[in-house]
Motif scaffolding. Structure first.
Motif, PDB file in Angstrom:
ATOM      1  N   THR A   1       0.758  -1.098  -0.021  1.00  0.00           N
ATOM      2  CA  THR A   1       0.013   0.198  -0.067  1.00  0.00           C
ATOM      3  C   THR A   1       0.976   1.235  -0.076  1.00  0.00           C
ATOM      4  O   THR A   1       0.584   2.293  -0.660  1.00  0.00           O
ATOM      5  CB  THR A   1      -0.839  -0.036   1.233  1.00  0.00           C
ATOM      6  OG1 THR A   1      -1.621  -1.305   1.157  1.00  0.00           O
ATOM      7  CG2 THR A   1      -1.946   1.114   1.165  1.00  0.00           C
TER       8      THR A   1
ATOM      9  N   TYR B   1       0.849   4.207  -2.785  1.00  0.00           N
ATOM     10  CA  TYR B   1       0.831   5.411  -2.452  1.00  0.00           C
ATOM     11  C   TYR B   1       1.732   6.474  -3.214  1.00  0.00           C
ATOM     12  O   TYR B   1       1.615   7.391  -3.725  1.00  0.00           O
ATOM     13  CB  TYR B   1       0.604   5.674  -1.066  1.00  0.00           C
ATOM     14  CG  TYR B   1       0.467   7.057  -0.321  1.00  0.00           C
ATOM     15  CD1 TYR B   1      -0.076   7.878  -1.016  1.00  0.00           C
ATOM     16  CD2 TYR B   1       1.276   7.281   0.681  1.00  0.00           C
ATOM     17  CE1 TYR B   1      -0.298   9.381  -0.238  1.00  0.00           C
ATOM     18  CE2 TYR B   1       1.410   8.599   1.421  1.00  0.00           C
ATOM     19  CZ  TYR B   1       0.759   9.449   0.898  1.00  0.00           C
ATOM     20  OH  TYR B   1       0.705  10.771   1.304  1.00  0.00           O
TER      21      TYR B   1
ATOM     22  N   HIS C   1      -1.888  10.184   6.706  1.00  0.00           N
ATOM     23  CA  HIS C   1      -1.885  10.052   5.278  1.00  0.00           C
ATOM     24  C   HIS C   1      -3.535   9.572   5.015  1.00  0.00           C
ATOM     25  O   HIS C   1      -3.637   8.333   5.247  1.00  0.00           O
ATOM     26  CB  HIS C   1      -0.856   9.158   4.616  1.00  0.00           C
ATOM     27  CG  HIS C   1       0.540   9.713   4.832  1.00  0.00           C
ATOM     28  ND1 HIS C   1       1.178  10.663   4.138  1.00  0.00           N
ATOM     29  CD2 HIS C   1       1.204   9.488   5.894  1.00  0.00           C
ATOM     30  CE1 HIS C   1       2.174  10.971   4.736  1.00  0.00           C
ATOM     31  NE2 HIS C   1       2.177  10.302   5.676  1.00  0.00           N
TER      32      HIS C   1
ATOM     33  N   LEU D   1      -5.947   7.703   2.231  1.00  0.00           N
ATOM     34  CA  LEU D   1      -6.034   6.990   0.925  1.00  0.00           C
ATOM     35  C   LEU D   1      -7.477   6.628   0.462  1.00  0.00           C
ATOM     36  O   LEU D   1      -8.120   6.426   1.216  1.00  0.00           O
ATOM     37  CB  LEU D   1      -4.985   5.709   0.961  1.00  0.00           C
ATOM     38  CG  LEU D   1      -3.700   5.782   0.471  1.00  0.00           C
ATOM     39  CD1 LEU D   1      -2.854   6.833   1.439  1.00  0.00           C
ATOM     40  CD2 LEU D   1      -2.896   4.311   0.655  1.00  0.00           C
TER      41      LEU D   1
ATOM     42  N   VAL E   1      -5.058   2.440  -5.074  1.00  0.00           N
ATOM     43  CA  VAL E   1      -5.050   3.700  -4.479  1.00  0.00           C
ATOM     44  C   VAL E   1      -5.290   4.828  -5.737  1.00  0.00           C
ATOM     45  O   VAL E   1      -4.627   5.010  -6.713  1.00  0.00           O
ATOM     46  CB  VAL E   1      -3.591   4.243  -3.821  1.00  0.00           C
ATOM     47  CG1 VAL E   1      -3.678   5.484  -3.362  1.00  0.00           C
ATOM     48  CG2 VAL E   1      -3.151   2.939  -2.913  1.00  0.00           C
TER      49      VAL E   1
ATOM     50  N   SER F   1      -5.396  10.439  -2.672  1.00  0.00           N
ATOM     51  CA  SER F   1      -4.610  10.527  -1.401  1.00  0.00           C
ATOM     52  C   SER F   1      -4.547  11.911  -1.129  1.00  0.00           C
ATOM     53  O   SER F   1      -4.372  12.775  -2.282  1.00  0.00           O
ATOM     54  CB  SER F   1      -3.318   9.665  -1.879  1.00  0.00           C
ATOM     55  OG  SER F   1      -2.551  10.307  -2.661  1.00  0.00           O
TER      56      SER F   1
END
Length: 151
Positions: free
Chosen positions: A17, A21, A49, A51, A59, A62
């Protein structure tokens, strides 16, 4: 397009992940906008953060929320991104709204300041941001500071 919104501290990311990102940030800010600059900086480790993940876990949106007293006196969202596949459907508005919601929850009555790309002034004004100061260049892209005053 409905996304699942998830918040992470930097240490909370699983490797894949985090990779997705940071790749989205690279693809949009460095490649798409043709702007070579150090995207990962001293604010990533101390920020929250957000997402937006689709049903497959991709993703597609963001931002990061920098605590007050670091970049500005106020908390600040930044690195606001929607993947090209998620644009024009309200995803950006949902992203910013969730970022401001969490900011108000974590830092009540502290207002909010951003350094926005100048062409997005009208978009951020929809959330109550007011332009302050003069336009300036950051990484050769016109920016403007905007503020939601403290309550």
């Amino acid at each position: 397009m409905e996304l699942q919104w998830r918040w992470f501290g930097l240490a909370d990311f699983d490797p894949l992940t985090l990779y997705a990102y940071l790749k989205l940030r690279q693809d949009v800010f460095i490649v798409e906008q043709n702007c070579v600059y150090p995207d990962m900086d001293q604010y990533d480790a101390v920020s929250q953060h957000l997402l937006g993940l689709d049903e497959q876990g991709r993703v597609l949106a963001s931002l990061r929320l920098v605590p007050p007293g670091l970049k500005y006196a106020e908390p600040s969202i930044g690195r606001v991104i929607t993947h090209p596949d998620a644009r024009r459907g309200g995803t950006g508005s949902k992203l910013v709204a969730e970022g401001l919601r969490m900011s108000s929850q974590l830092y009540p009555q502290q207002g909010h300041r951003i350094g926005a790309q100048a062409h997005l002034q009208a978009f951020y004004a929809l959330f109550g941001f007011v332009t302050i100061g003069q336009e300036y260049l950051e990484d050769d892209i016109p920016h403007i500071d905007m503020l939601i005053a403290a309550a």
